[in-house]
Design an enzyme around this catalytic site. Structure first.
Site, PDB file in Angstrom:
ATOM      1  N   ASP A  23       0.719  -1.129  -0.188  1.00  0.00           N
ATOM      2  CA  ASP A  23      -0.085  -0.109  -0.035  1.00  0.00           C
ATOM      3  C   ASP A  23       0.673   1.358  -0.081  1.00  0.00           C
ATOM      4  OD1 ASP A  23      -2.316   1.463   0.188  1.00  0.00           O
ATOM      5  OD2 ASP A  23      -2.593   1.173   2.177  1.00  0.00           O
ATOM      6  N   HIS A  40       1.912   3.132  -9.214  1.00  0.00           N
ATOM      7  CA  HIS A  40       1.514   1.795  -9.320  1.00  0.00           C
ATOM      8  C   HIS A  40       2.940   1.157 -10.079  1.00  0.00           C
ATOM      9  CE1 HIS A  40      -2.364   2.117  -7.785  1.00  0.00           C
ATOM     10  NE2 HIS A  40      -2.703   2.931  -8.386  1.00  0.00           N
ATOM     11  N   LEU A 133      10.943 -20.101  -3.842  1.00  0.00           N
ATOM     12  CA  LEU A 133       9.754 -19.252  -3.010  1.00  0.00           C
ATOM     13  C   LEU A 133       8.327 -19.669  -3.794  1.00  0.00           C
ATOM     14  CD1 LEU A 133       8.953 -16.864  -1.186  1.00  0.00           C
ATOM     15  CD2 LEU A 133       9.214 -15.550  -3.226  1.00  0.00           C
TER      16      LEU A 133
HETATM   17  C1  IPE Z   1      -5.150  -2.608   0.432  1.00  0.00           C
HETATM   18  O1  IPE Z   1      -4.985  -1.265   0.047  1.00  0.00           O
HETATM   19  C2  IPE Z   1      -5.419  -3.402  -0.949  1.00  0.00           C
HETATM   20  C3  IPE Z   1      -4.020  -3.663  -1.670  1.00  0.00           C
HETATM   21  C4  IPE Z   1      -2.837  -3.171  -1.272  1.00  0.00           C
HETATM   22  C5  IPE Z   1      -4.067  -4.208  -2.998  1.00  0.00           C
HETATM   23  P1  IPE Z   1      -6.293  -0.254  -0.183  1.00  0.00           P
HETATM   24  O2  IPE Z   1      -5.382   1.166  -0.284  1.00  0.00           O
HETATM   25  O3  IPE Z   1      -7.312  -0.696  -0.850  1.00  0.00           O
HETATM   26  O4  IPE Z   1      -6.775  -0.180   1.353  1.00  0.00           O
HETATM   27  P2  IPE Z   1      -7.584   0.798   1.983  1.00  0.00           P
HETATM   28  O5  IPE Z   1      -8.821   1.059   1.091  1.00  0.00           O
HETATM   29  O6  IPE Z   1      -6.920   1.928   2.642  1.00  0.00           O
HETATM   30  O7  IPE Z   1      -8.094   0.134   3.223  1.00  0.00           O
HETATM   31  C1  IPE Z   2      -1.728  -0.059  -3.307  1.00  0.00           C
HETATM   32  O1  IPE Z   2      -1.628   1.544  -3.274  1.00  0.00           O
HETATM   33  C2  IPE Z   2      -2.333  -0.420  -4.587  1.00  0.00           C
HETATM   34  C3  IPE Z   2      -3.376  -0.779  -4.764  1.00  0.00           C
HETATM   35  C4  IPE Z   2      -4.402  -0.730  -3.717  1.00  0.00           C
HETATM   36  C5  IPE Z   2      -4.133  -1.172  -5.881  1.00  0.00           C
HETATM   37  P1  IPE Z   2      -2.623   2.610  -3.368  1.00  0.00           P
HETATM   38  O2  IPE Z   2      -3.304   3.015  -4.571  1.00  0.00           O
HETATM   39  O3  IPE Z   2      -3.718   2.114  -2.350  1.00  0.00           O
HETATM   40  O4  IPE Z   2      -1.856   3.949  -2.589  1.00  0.00           O
HETATM   41  P2  IPE Z   2      -2.290   5.017  -1.611  1.00  0.00           P
HETATM   42  O5  IPE Z   2      -2.890   4.147  -0.300  1.00  0.00           O
HETATM   43  O6  IPE Z   2      -3.570   5.858  -2.398  1.00  0.00           O
HETATM   44  O7  IPE Z   2      -1.432   5.779  -1.295  1.00  0.00           O
HETATM   45 MG    MG Z   3      -4.146   2.555  -0.160  1.00  0.00          MG
END
Ligand code: IPE
Ligand code: IPE
Ligand code: MG
Length: 238
Positions: A23, A40, A133
Site C-alpha cells: 500500500d 503503481h 519461493l
Molecule cells: C489494500 O490497500 C489493498 C491493496 C494493497 C491491494 P487499499 O489502499 O485498497 O486499502 P484501504 O482502502 O486504505 O483500506
Molecule cells: C496500493 O496503493 C495499490 C492498490 C491498492 C492497487 P494505493 O493505490 O492504495 O496507494 P495510496 O493508499 O492511495 O497511497
Molecule cells: Mg491505499
C-alpha cells in the site's frame, strides 16, 4: 547486504510465510507530483525486487496484496491502469520460472479480462515445478469473498453440517494446503487488514510502518524480520 544475520548466539528465524499489503503507491506519486499511475508502476517494480530478495534469502511463502475486491470502487482509468501493469508483469512472468519461483494467484479471477486469465494460468503452469519461493499474488482478492467461496465449494460437494470444520474451510480457501502467514507487513501508515487473509491471519504477527510501498526496500524487510524475532508467539498457551 547481509542475508543471514546472527542475533547474539542464536540464529535468526525466518518466518515460513510472510504476507505483505503493498500500500501507498498513490501517496508516493503525489509526494513527487506524479500521477497515481506512476506510483503503481514504481510499486510493481518494487514488488519484483522484494519477491526476488525473498527467494534469495530462502523464504518459503510470500503472499502479496495486489488488488482487492474493494479496489473496483476506484476510477475506471486507475483500475484499467493497474490491470495494464498486471498484464505487463504477466508477460514478463516467465523470468520468475527461470529464478525457480512458483507463482500462484489467489482471488476470484473469473471476472478478469480473459487474456489476463490466460496469462495467469500460463505463468502458474510454467512455474509449477519450481522449488524456490512460493509466491501468491492476491488479485481481485477479498478475505470475506474467499470464505464465502470456500463454504459454497463445501456445500456443492454435499458436505454435511458436521463436515464443516476449521480444517475443511482452510482446505477450501485459495491458500489450501499452505501454512498460514506468520508475519503480515503493512507499510503506508495504515493500521488495518483491509479484508486481507482474514481467516489465515488469526495468529499472525503484524508489522506496520509509515514507509510507502515503492520505498520499502530489502533493508526494511530485514528490520521487520528482526522485529519478528523479538516476538513471543504463544498461540493461546503460556
Ligand atoms: C489494500 O490497500 C489493498 C491493496 C494493497 C491491494 P487499499 O489502499 O485498497 O486499502 P484501504 O482502502 O486504505 O483500506
Ligand atoms: C496500493 O496503493 C495499490 C492498490 C491498492 C492497487 P494505493 O493505490 O492504495 O496507494 P495510496 O493508499 O492511495 O497511497
Ligand atoms: Mg491505499
Amino acid at each position: 547486504m547481509p542475508i543471514f544475520k546472527r542475533k547474539e548466539t542464536t540464529e535468526r528465524i525466518l518466518p515460513t510465510h510472510i504476507a505483505i499489503i503493498m500500500d501507498g503507491n498513490g501517496r508516493w506519486a503525489k509526494k513527487r507530483s506524479l500521477p497515481r499511475t506512476a506510483g503503481h508502476a514504481a510499486g510493481s517494480k518494487n514488488f519484483k525486487d522484494i519477491a526476488r530478495y525473498c527467494n534469495k534469502i530462502g523464504l518459503k511463502y510470500l503472499t502479496v496484496y495486489a488488488f482487492s475486491t474493494e479496489n473496483w470502487k476506484r476510477p475506471k482509468e486507475e483500475v484499467d491502469n493497474i490491470m495494464k501493469i498486471f498484464k505487463e508483469y504477466l508477460e514478463d512472468a516467465k523470468n520468475f520460472k527461470d529464478e525457480n519461483i512458483q507463482v500462484q494467484f489467489i482471488g476470484d479471477r473469473s471476472v478478469l479480462d480473459p487474456e489476463i486469465q490466460r496469462l495467469m494460468k500460463e505463468s502458474e503452469d510454467a512455474s509449477r515445478d519450481a522449488t524456490g519461493l512460493h509466491l501468491n499474488i492476491a488479485i481481485n482478492y477479498g478475505g470475506r469473498d474467499e470464505i464465502v467461496h470456500a463454504v459454497r465449494s463445501l456445500i456443492n460437494s454435499n458436505a454435511k453440517a458436521e463436515d464443516i470444520t476449521e480444517e475443511a474451510i482452510s482446505q477450501n480457501l485459495y491458500t489450501a494446503s499452505q501454512p498460514d502467514p506468520d508475519f503480515i507487513i503493512r507499510p503506508s501508515g495504515e493500521y488495518r487488514l483491509s479484508n486481507y487473509l482474514i481467516w489465515q491471519s488469526a495468529y499472525a504477527e503484524y508489522w506496520f510502518s509509515d514507509i510507502l510501498w515503492p520505498d520499502f526496500k530489502p533493508k526494511d524487510l530485514e528490520k521487520a524480520i528482526d522485529e519478528y524475532n523479538r516476538r513471543n508467539r504463544r498461540f493461546g498457551g503460556v
